[in-house]
Enzyme design. Sequence first.
Site, PDB file in Angstrom:
ATOM      1  N   LYS A  86       9.389  -1.518  -4.575  1.00  0.00           N
ATOM      2  CA  LYS A  86       8.422  -0.359  -3.675  1.00  0.00           C
ATOM      3  C   LYS A  86       7.079  -1.374  -3.730  1.00  0.00           C
ATOM      4  O   LYS A  86       6.553  -1.876  -4.676  1.00  0.00           O
ATOM      5  CB  LYS A  86       8.254   0.649  -4.608  1.00  0.00           C
ATOM      6  N   CYS A 114      -5.633  -4.299   7.678  1.00  0.00           N
ATOM      7  CA  CYS A 114      -5.177  -4.520   9.100  1.00  0.00           C
ATOM      8  C   CYS A 114      -5.773  -6.078   9.693  1.00  0.00           C
ATOM      9  O   CYS A 114      -6.884  -6.206   9.312  1.00  0.00           O
ATOM     10  CB  CYS A 114      -5.478  -3.262  10.145  1.00  0.00           C
TER      11      CYS A 114
HETATM   12  S1  FES Z   1      -1.952  -2.036  11.757  1.00  0.00           S
HETATM   13 FE1  FES Z   1      -0.702  -3.697  10.990  1.00  0.00          FE
HETATM   14  S2  FES Z   1      -1.751  -5.394  11.303  1.00  0.00           S
HETATM   15 FE2  FES Z   1      -2.870  -3.647  12.221  1.00  0.00          FE
END
Ligand code: FES
Length: 138
Positions: A86, A114
């Site tokens: 996980k 991100c």
């Molecule tokens: S949401 Fe995964 S890289 Fe932006």
Amino acid sequence: MASAGLFEAALDHAHARGVLCGGIFQTSTIAVCPNSGVSASGCHSKLIVGGLALVGIGAAIGYFACKKASCCSSRVNTKIKLGEPKVADTVDLEDIGDKKAFCRCWKSEKFPYCDGSHGKHNKETGDNLGPLIVKKKE
Ligand code: FES
């Protein structure tokens, strides 16, 4: 009759010789598969069984090829900590600063943050994924 000729020609591949007369197929000799000595009904059974076997083999090959391909996998995560049962991350609030974008597409090289990789994924697949943006109230 042209259709009778076509029908007869179609049957000639499997039968020695047949005649279509008034819509009823009659054999003038014992119908056998050419070069095999097998009766016409036995020949048809062998053709059907052979055809079904080929379809089954094709379906099995397709199934296993698709199962192996990543396109058919039900996995969402294909790159982040794959050896772990996980993936769970903890981020301290103090490290976030005023604003931070967290990955929800599982494609980021900086996971859990991100890095914009969702844009490439969306362009290639038509998906609409994007990050979770956490920020302080203004
Ligand atoms: S949401 Fe995964 S890289 Fe932006």
